[in-house]
Design an enzyme around this catalytic site. Structure first.
Site, PDB file in Angstrom:
ATOM      1  N   ARG A 182     -24.453  74.804 -52.304  1.00 35.44           N
ATOM      2  CA  ARG A 182     -23.520  75.570 -53.122  1.00 35.44           C
ATOM      3  C   ARG A 182     -22.124  74.947 -53.117  1.00 35.44           C
ATOM      4  O   ARG A 182     -21.403  75.006 -54.115  1.00 35.44           O
ATOM      5  CB  ARG A 182     -23.473  77.019 -52.630  1.00 35.44           C
ATOM      6  CG  ARG A 182     -24.706  77.827 -53.056  1.00 35.44           C
ATOM      7  CD  ARG A 182     -24.811  79.151 -52.361  1.00 35.44           C
ATOM      8  NE  ARG A 182     -25.877  79.990 -52.925  1.00 35.44           N
ATOM      9  CZ  ARG A 182     -26.422  81.021 -52.308  1.00 35.44           C
ATOM     10  NH1 ARG A 182     -25.986  81.366 -51.092  1.00 35.44           N
ATOM     11  NH2 ARG A 182     -27.383  81.728 -52.888  1.00 35.44           N
ATOM     12  N   HIS A 190     -30.600  79.826 -55.321  1.00 30.77           N
ATOM     13  CA  HIS A 190     -30.872  81.178 -54.830  1.00 30.77           C
ATOM     14  C   HIS A 190     -32.079  81.105 -53.902  1.00 30.77           C
ATOM     15  O   HIS A 190     -32.921  80.215 -54.031  1.00 30.77           O
ATOM     16  CB  HIS A 190     -31.166  82.108 -56.010  1.00 30.77           C
ATOM     17  CG  HIS A 190     -31.735  83.444 -55.602  1.00 30.77           C
ATOM     18  ND1 HIS A 190     -30.958  84.451 -55.078  1.00 30.77           N
ATOM     19  CD2 HIS A 190     -33.018  83.914 -55.633  1.00 30.77           C
ATOM     20  CE1 HIS A 190     -31.727  85.502 -54.815  1.00 30.77           C
ATOM     21  NE2 HIS A 190     -32.978  85.209 -55.134  1.00 30.77           N
ATOM     22  N   ARG A 242     -31.647  79.211 -46.414  1.00 28.79           N
ATOM     23  CA  ARG A 242     -30.375  79.927 -46.570  1.00 28.79           C
ATOM     24  C   ARG A 242     -29.229  79.132 -45.935  1.00 28.79           C
ATOM     25  O   ARG A 242     -28.122  79.087 -46.470  1.00 28.79           O
ATOM     26  CB  ARG A 242     -30.471  81.330 -45.975  1.00 28.79           C
ATOM     27  CG  ARG A 242     -31.448  82.225 -46.740  1.00 28.79           C
ATOM     28  CD  ARG A 242     -31.453  83.654 -46.234  1.00 28.79           C
ATOM     29  NE  ARG A 242     -30.212  84.342 -46.556  1.00 28.79           N
ATOM     30  CZ  ARG A 242     -29.922  84.864 -47.737  1.00 28.79           C
ATOM     31  NH1 ARG A 242     -30.789  84.764 -48.731  1.00 28.79           N
ATOM     32  NH2 ARG A 242     -28.778  85.483 -47.945  1.00 28.79           N
ATOM     33  N   ASN A 244     -23.720  79.645 -58.751  1.00 29.72           N
ATOM     34  CA  ASN A 244     -23.612  79.002 -57.430  1.00 29.72           C
ATOM     35  C   ASN A 244     -24.806  78.099 -57.124  1.00 29.72           C
ATOM     36  O   ASN A 244     -25.135  77.851 -55.964  1.00 29.72           O
ATOM     37  CB  ASN A 244     -23.423  80.050 -56.329  1.00 29.72           C
ATOM     38  CG  ASN A 244     -24.541  81.072 -56.299  1.00 29.72           C
ATOM     39  OD1 ASN A 244     -25.485  81.006 -57.093  1.00 29.72           O
ATOM     40  ND2 ASN A 244     -24.449  82.024 -55.381  1.00 29.72           N
ATOM     41  N   PHE A 263     -23.294  94.733 -61.484  1.00 25.85           N
ATOM     42  CA  PHE A 263     -23.042  93.329 -61.826  1.00 25.85           C
ATOM     43  C   PHE A 263     -24.299  92.585 -62.289  1.00 25.85           C
ATOM     44  O   PHE A 263     -24.232  91.409 -62.643  1.00 25.85           O
ATOM     45  CB  PHE A 263     -22.435  92.586 -60.631  1.00 25.85           C
ATOM     46  CG  PHE A 263     -23.329  92.551 -59.412  1.00 25.85           C
ATOM     47  CD1 PHE A 263     -24.324  91.586 -59.278  1.00 25.85           C
ATOM     48  CD2 PHE A 263     -23.168  93.492 -58.397  1.00 25.85           C
ATOM     49  CE1 PHE A 263     -25.133  91.550 -58.153  1.00 25.85           C
ATOM     50  CE2 PHE A 263     -23.990  93.467 -57.269  1.00 25.85           C
ATOM     51  CZ  PHE A 263     -24.971  92.491 -57.145  1.00 25.85           C
ATOM     52  N   LYS A 319     -30.507  77.101 -60.540  1.00 19.84           N
ATOM     53  CA  LYS A 319     -30.030  77.843 -61.704  1.00 19.84           C
ATOM     54  C   LYS A 319     -29.784  76.945 -62.921  1.00 19.84           C
ATOM     55  O   LYS A 319     -29.672  75.713 -62.786  1.00 19.84           O
ATOM     56  CB  LYS A 319     -28.766  78.616 -61.320  1.00 19.84           C
ATOM     57  CG  LYS A 319     -29.045  79.684 -60.258  1.00 19.84           C
ATOM     58  CD  LYS A 319     -27.836  80.550 -59.973  1.00 19.84           C
ATOM     59  CE  LYS A 319     -28.178  81.652 -58.976  1.00 19.84           C
ATOM     60  NZ  LYS A 319     -27.031  82.537 -58.684  1.00 19.84           N
TER      61      LYS A 319
END
Length: 592
Positions: free
Chosen positions: A553, A566, A533, A563, A505, A458
């Site tokens: 994270r 992804h 993950r 966080n 959201f 991110k």
């Protein structure tokens, strides 16, 4: 005077054969700057040596020295040479040589060798059998060729540039290279260091746009291949033809009498070079080749520092299987033996075999009357499958398993696994192993099929943190197949977050994503979706710090929206996201 004192402390001075022989008794690694009395040691690297000494903090296993070639018999080949030479002595054996003050290469070599020594001391790896290099008066090309002769191969290096990788042309190039009979010894998708790009493309250095080209190549992921020749000769059959008209008439006159038929003559033709082949296939625009032996040797040392050692030691992967009964009752005993025999377990899993898979691992018994019962047994309970790594792994595991049947094992190889773990259900070896290196690779792909997932870093993650995350991804065994930096405006974000576009959201997600550019990539390995993950950790960084403190994270996340990373949650989502983001006709790809 104080500065001179520090230099003496940093590098011990060797100016006689006796001192040289004493130096060879050093434990660990000694980096030796070989110099001539008239020009003195190389000052350019002393700052690097001091930095390595301070950062690695390994006084017991890392030493630096300067050696005067004029007064040391062993160093006679280096006399009257003005170019700096650096030798690397590992526990008394000269295992590497670097000509010239190539600081990045020296730095990489020292760090790799010290990392190995640490792992050896910690019992995490066995000591490689380094080949001692000869200190004879060879040219760089001759030395590189002799190093390659020691592993029996001459290599080319090919770089498939970032734009071609983004358009997935690397897949086409690799398929055609293999089809022609060349062997891809090692491959990796990576960011290339600037110093390597400048050296690899030095023939373009006088071009006006060279700096722009270097920036382009270093800004994205390139696919790097180390390629050997494979079987160099092609066999071509041709029908023999009469040499002239007279011979043709004579042949016609006697053909009925003698019934002579001209047999095909087998001729051998040398295959085109890799560069010529790529040009003939019209794919050379995607792929740049270096075939100079000495230059390829240097590039391999920079990008694949373990490659030559692994080739010389014949480090291999093989597939091993524990049949259901042994897996259920004595798995831990078997795993202890595997580790004590020097194997590294790369991957492992429990699996209930299909009938086809059961046939693959039981083919030695297909002529036995109990074969169908054996298949039913193999398909009724889970087996345990492993990928093992070590020197001569295929042959070693085969010897460790022993004969195919229990009777021969007890009679001739009572120490084998077959004898030690025999059961009363079937008179067979309770273990399976790949029969050759080629079969091992097919077996591994069959039982540990590669999977691809989509991953995202991110915008709030800094450039330094991005590099740390990419390094962690590589160390976890992922292949970064595709990568691009992209601004996730609502249209682009919908391609990845399409599952939550209707959520309340989602506007907050878009706000975070629009704060800068993101890195989007595809990651490939066995069980990639679950592994990525797990590596990311819980969605909330605060929860991640408690439950999975080593996760990405936990380390780089700020809050539940920022966080850090992804990933797709399942294969369907991964497939759609990858198709949305990485398509060949995507205008952003073309612009990139």
């Amino acid at each position: 005077m104080a500065s001179k004192k520090r230099e003496v402390q940093l590098q011990s001075i060797i100016n006689s054969q006796n001192l040289w022989d004493e130096m060879l008794l050093n434990k660990g690694l000694t980096v030796i700057d070989v110099y001539q009395a008239w020009c003195g040691p190389c000052k350019a690297v002393q700052a690097l040596f001091r930095k390595l000494k301070n950062e690695l903090n390994e006084d017991e296993i890392l030493h630096f020295a300067v050696a005067e070639a004029d007064n040391i018999v062993t160093l006679q080949p280096f006399r009257d040479k003005c170019e700096p030479v650096f030798l690397f002595s590992l526990n008394g054996k000269i295992v590497a040589k670097i000509q010239g003050a190539n600081a990045p290469l020296i730095n990489k070599k020292v760090i790799n060798l010290i990392d190995e020594e640490r792992k050896i001391v910690a019992g995490e790896m066995i000591r490689p059998q380094y080949m001692e290099i000869p200190l004879v008066d060879q040219t760089e090309e001759e030395l590189a060729e002799s190093q390659y002769e020691s592993v029996g191969e001459i290599y080319n290096m090919a770089i498939i540039k970032p734009d071609a990788v983004l358009r997935r042309k690397n897949i086409e190039v690799k398929e055609k290279i293999i089809k022609e009979g060349f062997v891809i010894e090692v491959q990796d998708n990576m960011f290339l260091p600037e110093e390597l790009v400048r050296e690899f493309y030095s023939h373009l250095a006088d071009q006006p746009d060279f700096e722009e080209f270097v920036s382009f190549v270093t800004s994205g992921i390139s696919c790097v291949l180390i390629i050997s020749q494979g079987h160099e000769q092609e066999v071509i059959q041709e029908e023999t033809q009469p040499q002239d008209e007279a011979e043709e008439e004579e042949s016609s006159e006697h053909q009925e009498e003698t019934h002579i038929k001209f047999a095909p003559v087998v001729t051998k033709k040398k295959r085109d070079s890799l560069q010529e082949y790529l040009e003939r296939q019209h794919i050379s625009e995607f792929c740049d080749v270096e075939d100079n032996v000495s230059r390829v040797s240097v590039f391999i040392d920079m990008l694949f520092p373990d490659f030559k050692t692994m080739k010389s030691m014949n480090i291999q992967r093989t597939l091993a299987l524990l049949r259901p009964e042994v897996y259920e009752e004595r798995k831990d005993d078997v795993l202890n033996i595997i580790q004590n025999e020097g194997f590294t377990i790369l991957m492992q899993r429990q699996l209930l075999l299909s009938e086809e898979e059961a046939r693959t691992v039981s083919k030695n018994y297909e002529n036995e009357e109990y074969f169908n019962r054996l298949l039913a047994y193999m398909c009724s309970s889970p087996s345990y499958i492993l990928v093992l790594l070590r020197e001569n792994a295929v042959e070693y595991w085969e010897q460790l398993m022993g004969p195919n049947n229990v009777e021969d094992a007890f009679a001739y190889h009572p120490e084998s696994l077959c004898a030690q773990f025999a059961t009363g259900t079937f008179p067979i070896n309770q273990f399976y192993g790949s029969s050759s290196k080629a079969v091992a690779e097919k077996d591994i792909e069959c039982f540990f099929p590669p999977q691809t997932t989509l991953a995202l870093i991110k915008p709030h993650v800094t450039q330094e943190q991005r590099l740390e995350i990419l390094k962690a991804i590589k160390e976890a065994g992922f292949e970064i197949s595709l990568l691009k930096e992209i601004y996730l405006n609502p249209e682009n974000a919908n391609k990845i977050y399409f599952k939550i576009t209707g959520k309340e959201f989602y506007k907050n997600v878009l706000e975070v994503l629009s704060s800068g550019t993101s890195v989007v990539m595809t990651l490939t390995k066995w069980n990639a979706i679950a592994e990525w993950r797990r590596m990311m950790g819980p969605v909330d960084p605060e929860e991640a710090k408690l439950l999975s403190p080593d996760s990405l994270r936990a380390k780089y996340g700020v809050d539940i929206l920022r966080n850090a990373v992804h990933g797709a949650s399942n294969i369907s989502e991964a497939t759609v996201s990858i198709s949305n983001v990485f398509t060949e006709d995507n205008s952003e790809d073309e612009e990139q």
